[in-house]
Design a protein around this motif. Structure first.
Motif, mmCIF file in Angstrom:
data_model
loop_
_atom_site.group_PDB
_atom_site.id
_atom_site.type_symbol
_atom_site.label_atom_id
_atom_site.label_comp_id
_atom_site.label_asym_id
_atom_site.label_seq_id
_atom_site.Cartn_x
_atom_site.Cartn_y
_atom_site.Cartn_z
ATOM 1 N N GLY A 23 0.776 -1.234 0.000
ATOM 2 C CA GLY A 23 0.000 0.000 0.000
ATOM 3 C C GLY A 23 0.800 1.272 0.000
ATOM 4 N N ARG A 24 2.141 1.182 0.007
ATOM 5 C CA ARG A 24 2.990 2.375 0.006
ATOM 6 C C ARG A 24 3.612 2.564 -1.370
ATOM 7 N N LEU A 25 3.611 3.799 -1.867
ATOM 8 C CA LEU A 25 4.194 4.110 -3.162
ATOM 9 C C LEU A 25 5.709 3.993 -3.096
ATOM 10 N N GLU A 26 6.285 3.144 -3.968
ATOM 11 C CA GLU A 26 7.727 2.911 -3.964
ATOM 12 C C GLU A 26 8.420 3.497 -5.181
ATOM 13 N N ASP A 27 7.755 3.533 -6.325
ATOM 14 C CA ASP A 27 8.382 4.074 -7.527
ATOM 15 C C ASP A 27 7.294 4.593 -8.449
ATOM 16 N N LEU A 28 7.693 5.447 -9.376
ATOM 17 C CA LEU A 28 6.724 6.138 -10.213
ATOM 18 C C LEU A 28 7.354 6.477 -11.555
ATOM 19 N N ILE A 29 6.603 6.241 -12.626
ATOM 20 C CA ILE A 29 7.027 6.603 -13.974
ATOM 21 C C ILE A 29 5.888 7.379 -14.618
ATOM 22 N N ILE A 30 6.182 8.584 -15.117
ATOM 23 C CA ILE A 30 5.179 9.422 -15.760
ATOM 24 C C ILE A 30 5.676 9.811 -17.145
ATOM 25 N N ASP A 31 4.798 9.753 -18.132
ATOM 26 C CA ASP A 31 5.137 10.160 -19.488
ATOM 27 C C ASP A 31 5.525 11.638 -19.486
ATOM 28 N N PRO A 32 6.768 11.981 -19.907
ATOM 29 C CA PRO A 32 7.203 13.383 -19.846
ATOM 30 C C PRO A 32 6.810 14.198 -21.070
ATOM 31 N N ALA A 33 5.976 13.649 -21.966
ATOM 32 C CA ALA A 33 5.624 14.341 -23.204
ATOM 33 C C ALA A 33 5.149 15.758 -22.917
ATOM 34 N N LEU A 38 13.329 15.646 -24.838
ATOM 35 C CA LEU A 38 14.022 14.364 -24.822
ATOM 36 C C LEU A 38 14.011 13.799 -23.405
ATOM 37 N N ALA A 39 13.402 12.637 -23.237
ATOM 38 C CA ALA A 39 13.317 12.004 -21.928
ATOM 39 C C ALA A 39 14.528 11.112 -21.695
ATOM 40 N N PRO A 40 14.910 10.893 -20.432
ATOM 41 C CA PRO A 40 16.007 9.965 -20.139
ATOM 42 C C PRO A 40 15.764 8.601 -20.780
ATOM 43 N N GLY A 41 16.799 8.078 -21.453
ATOM 44 C CA GLY A 41 16.690 6.810 -22.157
ATOM 45 C C GLY A 41 16.575 6.951 -23.643
ATOM 46 N N ALA A 42 16.191 8.129 -24.144
ATOM 47 C CA ALA A 42 16.058 8.341 -25.582
ATOM 48 C C ALA A 42 17.432 8.292 -26.254
ATOM 49 N N ILE A 43 17.467 7.745 -27.463
ATOM 50 C CA ILE A 43 18.708 7.667 -28.250
ATOM 51 C C ILE A 43 18.544 8.557 -29.478
ATOM 52 N N CYS A 44 19.543 9.383 -29.742
ATOM 53 C CA CYS A 44 19.424 10.294 -30.873
ATOM 54 C C CYS A 44 20.783 10.518 -31.538
ATOM 55 N N ARG A 45 20.703 11.044 -32.744
ATOM 56 C CA ARG A 45 21.897 11.479 -33.450
ATOM 57 C C ARG A 45 22.143 12.938 -33.088
ATOM 58 N N ALA A 46 23.367 13.264 -32.720
ATOM 59 C CA ALA A 46 23.710 14.617 -32.283
ATOM 60 C C ALA A 46 24.880 15.137 -33.095
ATOM 61 N N ARG A 47 25.076 16.429 -33.009
ATOM 62 C CA ARG A 47 26.201 17.068 -33.702
ATOM 63 C C ARG A 47 26.990 17.896 -32.693
ATOM 64 N N VAL A 48 28.310 17.777 -32.753
ATOM 65 C CA VAL A 48 29.174 18.538 -31.851
ATOM 66 C C VAL A 48 29.061 20.016 -32.186
ATOM 67 N N ASP A 49 28.718 20.806 -31.171
ATOM 68 C CA ASP A 49 28.525 22.239 -31.374
ATOM 69 C C ASP A 49 29.731 23.043 -30.896
ATOM 70 N N ARG A 50 30.219 22.702 -29.712
ATOM 71 C CA ARG A 50 31.320 23.495 -29.153
ATOM 72 C C ARG A 50 32.123 22.660 -28.178
ATOM 73 N N LEU A 51 33.448 22.720 -28.308
ATOM 74 C CA LEU A 51 34.335 22.034 -27.381
ATOM 75 C C LEU A 51 34.617 22.949 -26.190
ATOM 76 N N VAL A 52 34.529 22.404 -24.993
ATOM 77 C CA VAL A 52 34.795 23.204 -23.778
ATOM 78 C C VAL A 52 35.764 22.413 -22.902
ATOM 79 N N LYS A 53 37.033 22.572 -23.182
ATOM 80 C CA LYS A 53 38.056 21.799 -22.483
ATOM 81 C C LYS A 53 38.037 22.061 -20.985
ATOM 82 N N GLY A 54 37.769 23.289 -20.587
ATOM 83 C CA GLY A 54 37.774 23.609 -19.167
ATOM 84 C C GLY A 54 36.709 22.872 -18.389
ATOM 85 N N GLN A 55 35.626 22.450 -19.073
ATOM 86 C CA GLN A 55 34.549 21.725 -18.402
ATOM 87 C C GLN A 55 34.624 20.226 -18.648
ATOM 88 N N GLY A 56 35.653 19.787 -19.357
ATOM 89 C CA GLY A 56 35.856 18.355 -19.555
ATOM 90 C C GLY A 56 34.816 17.692 -20.424
#
Length: 353
Positions: A23-33, A38-56
């Motif tokens: 009877g206790r809520l332990e986990d929850l999944i909600i459609d983020p539409a 882009l929701a966690p788990g989505a796979i996509c093709r991306a393009r490198v926009d900018r290199l930021v060496k200082g931020q690794g």
């Protein structure tokens, strides 16, 4: 209801799934539409926009005008395309965290391109069964060029071989098709799973005692009321004690109060109650990043007991969590990966009634 229960239905007009235990809520999944492109788990093709060496890392252009940030990736150049998977949630206006290590999750197996080998969950301890699953995986990979890795999940121990093989073949074909689609502009190639599908992937082991499915399932099981409670900062800890959990822009602040209990052990009791429930509270509220806990006053000699309780509580959490420790001001710091969207963003002020 006693036992383990999966609830599938609608929550404030969104598809949702909930896991209830006694009877206790332990986990929850909600459609983020609508709440995020882009929701966690989505796979996509991306393009490198900018290199930021200082931020690794590097900033990426993602589909639908979103920005992504990929850590620890050397050898990339601006304009280069690559495949990435959304690995967490970002605050509004910030880049979405992504990973170049893709994984394709199923109910029985996980396929991991770039990490070859056939592995079996440690929870499966029968040596004969482990050998059988390894042979099944090797057979599925036979003849495939640049074969990915395979991880058999614990639920594979109780599933029929033909069912596992069928799912494995489908996921391997899907992974091969997506890995071959590297050319072109930013594009969503595989969306995050629907809440019901993700529920079966993540909560099927151990098998639930019951499943409630329908438009009013959340209301009928009490899951809706439990979710609404998670939108409130106050958490009752018993014996008159309570805690307040507030998500600020820079951090998550947690304050523990003993209430009307003024006994010598009141602080430790309230702190232990909060420590035991804190992983669930953060998980259901979708909170992560830097977490600062202002525990109720207690003797310093009791800190070891409290830390032991915290370690035990977070041990089974899937989200990467680091228990940093005490500050000079007596606060306790925790770092937790933002692996899901905050509940307050998913359910708008209008949804909260």
């Amino acid at each position: 209801m006693r036992g383990r229960q999966i609830v599938l239905g609608q929550l404030s007009g969104r598809a949702a799934a909930a896991l209830m235990q006694d009877g206790r809520l332990e986990d929850l999944i909600i459609d983020p539409a609508g709440a995020t492109p882009l929701a966690p788990g989505a796979i996509c093709r991306a393009r490198v926009d900018r290199l930021v060496k200082g931020q690794g890392g590097v900033f990426l252009r993602l589909p639908e005008g979103a920005r992504g940030f990929l850590r620890d990736r050397g050898g990339l150049r601006e304009g280069q395309t690559l495949l990435v998977q959304v690995s967490g949630s970002a605050e509004e206006g910030k880049a979405v965290p992504v990973s170049a290590r893709l994984n394709f999750r199923g109910r029985h197996v996980i396929v991991t391109p770039g990490a070859p080998g056939v592995n079996v969950s440690r929870r499966i301890r029968d040596d004969a069964l482990r050998d059988l699953l390894v042979r099944l995986g090797e057979a599925a990979l036979a003849g495939r060029s640049d074969p990915p890795g395979i991880v058999f999940r614990s639920i594979a121990a109780t599933a029929p071989d033909d069912e596992i093989a069928a799912e494995l073949g489908q996921i391997l074909d899907l992974a091969q098709a997506i890995l071959a689609d590297r050319e072109g502009g930013p594009e969503l190639l595989l969306d995050a799973p629907e809440p019901a599908d993700q529920a079966w992937q993540d909560w099927a082991d151990p098998p639930p005692d019951s499943i409630e499915d329908g438009a009013d399932a959340f209301e009928a099981t009490g899951a809706e009321a439990a979710v609404q409670q998670m939108l409130q900062p106050r958490v009752e800890l018993g014996g008159g004690a309570w805690a307040e959990i507030e998500a600020l822009r820079a951090l998550v602040a947690v304050d523990v109060n003993t209430g009307s209990d003024h006994s010598p052990a009141a602080g430790l009791k309230a702190n232990i109650a909060l420590a035991r429930d804190l992983p669930r509270q953060l998980r259901l509220r979708g909170l992560g990043g830097q977490i600062v806990v202002d525990f109720a006053p207690m003797p310093k000699r009791d800190r070891g007991t409290l830390e032991q309780t915290l370690r035990a509580a977070f041990r089974s959490e899937s989200a990467e969590t680091v228990l940093i420790g005490w500050t000079a001001m007596g606060l306790y710091e925790i770092s937790r990966k933002r692996d899901r969207m905050p509940l307050a963003r998913l359910l708008t002020a209008e949804d909260r009634r």
